[in-house]
Scaffold this active site. Structure first.
Site, PDB file in Angstrom:
ATOM      1  N   TRP A  23     -16.589 103.880  12.413  1.00  0.00           N
ATOM      2  CA  TRP A  23     -16.085 104.603  13.576  1.00  0.00           C
ATOM      3  C   TRP A  23     -16.537 106.063  13.584  1.00  0.00           C
ATOM      4  O   TRP A  23     -16.262 106.800  14.510  1.00  0.00           O
ATOM      5  CB  TRP A  23     -14.553 104.581  13.587  1.00  0.00           C
ATOM      6  CG  TRP A  23     -13.969 105.029  12.277  1.00  0.00           C
ATOM      7  CD1 TRP A  23     -13.713 106.308  11.894  1.00  0.00           C
ATOM      8  CD2 TRP A  23     -13.588 104.181  11.195  1.00  0.00           C
ATOM      9  NE1 TRP A  23     -13.205 106.321  10.620  1.00  0.00           N
ATOM     10  CE2 TRP A  23     -13.108 105.022  10.162  1.00  0.00           C
ATOM     11  CE3 TRP A  23     -13.610 102.795  10.980  1.00  0.00           C
ATOM     12  CZ2 TRP A  23     -12.647 104.518   8.940  1.00  0.00           C
ATOM     13  CZ3 TRP A  23     -13.161 102.310   9.765  1.00  0.00           C
ATOM     14  CH2 TRP A  23     -12.686 103.156   8.768  1.00  0.00           C
ATOM     15  N   ARG A  24     -17.235 106.486  12.556  1.00  0.00           N
ATOM     16  CA  ARG A  24     -17.515 107.915  12.416  1.00  0.00           C
ATOM     17  C   ARG A  24     -18.869 108.292  13.005  1.00  0.00           C
ATOM     18  O   ARG A  24     -19.857 107.584  12.803  1.00  0.00           O
ATOM     19  CB  ARG A  24     -17.468 108.311  10.937  1.00  0.00           C
ATOM     20  CG  ARG A  24     -17.817 109.775  10.698  1.00  0.00           C
ATOM     21  CD  ARG A  24     -17.649 110.160   9.256  1.00  0.00           C
ATOM     22  NE  ARG A  24     -16.246 110.382   8.905  1.00  0.00           N
ATOM     23  CZ  ARG A  24     -15.850 110.732   7.678  1.00  0.00           C
ATOM     24  NH1 ARG A  24     -16.740 110.874   6.719  1.00  0.00           N
ATOM     25  NH2 ARG A  24     -14.577 110.932   7.429  1.00  0.00           N
ATOM     26  N   GLU A  45      -7.820 105.323  13.815  1.00  0.00           N
ATOM     27  CA  GLU A  45      -6.727 106.139  13.293  1.00  0.00           C
ATOM     28  C   GLU A  45      -5.422 105.345  13.198  1.00  0.00           C
ATOM     29  O   GLU A  45      -4.652 105.520  12.260  1.00  0.00           O
ATOM     30  CB  GLU A  45      -6.529 107.390  14.149  1.00  0.00           C
ATOM     31  CG  GLU A  45      -7.631 108.422  13.994  1.00  0.00           C
ATOM     32  CD  GLU A  45      -7.794 108.923  12.558  1.00  0.00           C
ATOM     33  OE1 GLU A  45      -6.829 108.821  11.767  1.00  0.00           O
ATOM     34  OE2 GLU A  45      -8.884 109.412  12.229  1.00  0.00           O
ATOM     35  N   GLN A  50      -1.365 104.889   6.821  1.00  0.00           N
ATOM     36  CA  GLN A  50      -0.855 104.356   5.553  1.00  0.00           C
ATOM     37  C   GLN A  50      -1.715 103.216   5.011  1.00  0.00           C
ATOM     38  O   GLN A  50      -1.221 102.331   4.317  1.00  0.00           O
ATOM     39  CB  GLN A  50       0.589 103.875   5.736  1.00  0.00           C
ATOM     40  CG  GLN A  50       1.552 104.991   6.052  1.00  0.00           C
ATOM     41  CD  GLN A  50       1.825 105.879   4.862  1.00  0.00           C
ATOM     42  OE1 GLN A  50       2.565 105.528   3.982  1.00  0.00           O
ATOM     43  NE2 GLN A  50       1.195 107.038   4.831  1.00  0.00           N
ATOM     44  N   TYR A 128       0.467 113.099  13.453  1.00  0.00           N
ATOM     45  CA  TYR A 128      -0.827 113.020  12.773  1.00  0.00           C
ATOM     46  C   TYR A 128      -1.903 112.468  13.703  1.00  0.00           C
ATOM     47  O   TYR A 128      -2.981 113.060  13.863  1.00  0.00           O
ATOM     48  CB  TYR A 128      -0.770 112.159  11.498  1.00  0.00           C
ATOM     49  CG  TYR A 128      -2.177 111.806  11.088  1.00  0.00           C
ATOM     50  CD1 TYR A 128      -2.962 112.744  10.447  1.00  0.00           C
ATOM     51  CD2 TYR A 128      -2.755 110.593  11.472  1.00  0.00           C
ATOM     52  CE1 TYR A 128      -4.295 112.479  10.161  1.00  0.00           C
ATOM     53  CE2 TYR A 128      -4.083 110.325  11.193  1.00  0.00           C
ATOM     54  CZ  TYR A 128      -4.841 111.269  10.538  1.00  0.00           C
ATOM     55  OH  TYR A 128      -6.156 111.015  10.284  1.00  0.00           O
ATOM     56  N   ASP A 146      -2.137 114.719   6.821  1.00  0.00           N
ATOM     57  CA  ASP A 146      -1.868 113.402   6.262  1.00  0.00           C
ATOM     58  C   ASP A 146      -1.683 113.559   4.759  1.00  0.00           C
ATOM     59  O   ASP A 146      -1.600 114.679   4.251  1.00  0.00           O
ATOM     60  CB  ASP A 146      -3.040 112.458   6.571  1.00  0.00           C
ATOM     61  CG  ASP A 146      -4.264 112.801   5.753  1.00  0.00           C
ATOM     62  OD1 ASP A 146      -4.445 113.983   5.433  1.00  0.00           O
ATOM     63  OD2 ASP A 146      -5.039 111.896   5.423  1.00  0.00           O
ATOM     64  N   CYS A 198     -10.456 115.614  -4.458  1.00  0.00           N
ATOM     65  CA  CYS A 198      -9.097 116.090  -4.751  1.00  0.00           C
ATOM     66  C   CYS A 198      -8.144 114.887  -4.756  1.00  0.00           C
ATOM     67  O   CYS A 198      -7.194 114.813  -3.995  1.00  0.00           O
ATOM     68  CB  CYS A 198      -8.676 117.122  -3.710  1.00  0.00           C
ATOM     69  SG  CYS A 198      -7.226 118.105  -4.182  1.00  0.00           S
ATOM     70  N   CYS A 205     -12.360 118.509 -10.054  1.00  0.00           N
ATOM     71  CA  CYS A 205     -12.357 119.939  -9.711  1.00  0.00           C
ATOM     72  C   CYS A 205     -13.723 120.592  -9.953  1.00  0.00           C
ATOM     73  O   CYS A 205     -14.102 121.535  -9.242  1.00  0.00           O
ATOM     74  CB  CYS A 205     -11.276 120.663 -10.496  1.00  0.00           C
ATOM     75  SG  CYS A 205      -9.600 120.063 -10.150  1.00  0.00           S
ATOM     76  N   CYS A 214      -9.070 127.654  -5.431  1.00  0.00           N
ATOM     77  CA  CYS A 214      -7.921 126.761  -5.669  1.00  0.00           C
ATOM     78  C   CYS A 214      -6.952 127.361  -6.699  1.00  0.00           C
ATOM     79  O   CYS A 214      -7.278 127.520  -7.875  1.00  0.00           O
ATOM     80  CB  CYS A 214      -8.394 125.393  -6.140  1.00  0.00           C
ATOM     81  SG  CYS A 214      -7.030 124.216  -6.361  1.00  0.00           S
TER      82      CYS A 214
END
Length: 350
Positions: A23-24, A45, A50, A128, A146, A198, A205, A214
């Site tokens: 979908w991107r 979306e 979830q 959201y 989210d 993340c 990191c 950060c």
DNA sequence: AAGGCGTGGAA
DNA sequence: TTTCCAAGCCT
């Protein structure tokens, strides 16, 4: 003194590391002026609520193949949409998906609203999802919040307040970082960062575009954030499911009530699910219990089902016989498919 | 406004 | 095996 986090650093990272999804629209195409289809962004979306990207991909391809536009989806049969959604979970999403498609088709001429307020007035679109569609489909500078963004913001600014109390604070931080241009790429970039760098357990990191600003990393507490309130233990409930076949080989199934657990989905008749379920056989015949219990965990309880099977020609008191040729176990929600898998050997011919 | 609402993969 | 948790919404 460290430099504050910059959206430019994240966008530069996204330009090189954006994940590909059905979908991107990739950042390079977007830069050429190629805009996403609001229908596809909305559908993705809702499916992603979830739910992991990996679980959604095949369903998204199936849905857009079956129903290429919102008008097509609005014209679909309820049962076909619920069957196509089977296995993805949170079935209220599928019911609201159809409601939303029909409102957009019949009241809005098949065009999705172009404002966050207009979007959020539709069924199944909350804070959201309205922000996600606004930013990703229309490039409006609406901040998404989210689970990924919560984690990234909590670490970036070392927010010790536990969730969900911290949400408003995290939302303000997310909004402050959202750039006026490329808001859609930015929203997807933060979520990609949360999903790939993340991460909850072992954040990478060392290769994070925001490692310098950060605060959690500087304090060595990145893996401890975001803090969360303790969750309640899941109780165990029991139930009895009945798999009945008639002489023609048809299967007795029922469409569950619209509201509540597995609402609107197909399922085997059965008892209530509680501490000590009372047997409710759907027909008067000789039932045989399957040796192995079916175990399944829902959001808020564990379920152990006894499975009863029988062949009968007497009229059942609930449900409808589905012809064998039309019966597809994949149309069932997962717990009901497990029941079928446990029972089916009883009906195999010798 | 706190709880109902699915599922499967990872650790 | 158990726990966690993944692009939340609705009531």
């Amino acid at each position: 003194m460290r430099e504050p986090a910059s959206s430019d650093d994240l966008l530069a990272w996204y330009d090189r590391h954006a994940r590909q999804m059905p979908w991107r629209v990739p950042p390079q195409d977007r830069a050429k002026g190629i805009a996403p289809d609001p229908y596809r962004i909305w559908l993705s979306e809702v499916m992603l609520q979830q739910t992991t990207v990996a679980a959604v991909k095949d369903y998204f391809v199936k849905f857009t193949s079956l129903w290429p536009t919102v008008v097509d989806l609005a014209a679909a049969e309820d049962a076909d949409v619920m069957a196509a959604w089977a296995g993805l979970g949170y079935y209220a999403r599928a019911r609201n998906l159809l409601k939303c498609a029909r409102v957009v088709t019949t009241e809005l001429g098949g065009i999705f609203p172009t404002t966050r307020e207009g979007l959020q007035a539709l069924p199944g679109i909350g804070p959201y999802t309205s922000a996600a569609i606004s930013s990703i489909a229309y490039d409006l500078p609406e901040a998404v919040l989210d689970g990924n963004v919560e984690r990234v913001m909590a670490r970036l600014y070392a927010i010790e307040t536990p969730l969900p109390t911290a949400k408003p604070e995290l939302m303000a931080l997310s909004q402050a970082l959202t750039p006026p241009k490329r808001a859609g790429d930015y929203a997807q970039a933060v979520m990609d960062l949360g999903a790939t760098i993340c991460t909850p357990k072992n954040p990478a990191c060392g290769i994070c575009p925001w490692r310098d600003p950060c605060e959690a990393r500087a304090s060595g507490i990145a893996t401890e954030l975001p803090r969360k309130l303790a969750k309640k233990a899941k109780p165990v409930r029991r139930g009895i499911a009945y798999v009945l076949r008639n002489p023609a080989g048809d299967w007795l199934l029922e469409t569950r009530p619209e509201k509540g657990l597995l609402g609107g989905m197909l399922g085997w008749p059965g008892s209530e699910w509680n501490d000590a379920p009372v047997p409710t056989p759907p027909a008067d015949t000789d039932w045989e219990r399957v040796e192995v219990e079916v175990r399944h965990t829902f959001t808020h309880f564990h379920l152990i089902l006894d499975v009863m099977t029988a062949n009968a020609d007497s009229d059942p008191n609930v449900g409808k016989f589905v012809p064998h040729a039309k019966f597809r176990p994949t149309d069932l929600p997962t717990v009901m498919r497990k029941v079928f898998d446990a029972a089916k050997h009883r009906f195999e011919q010798n």
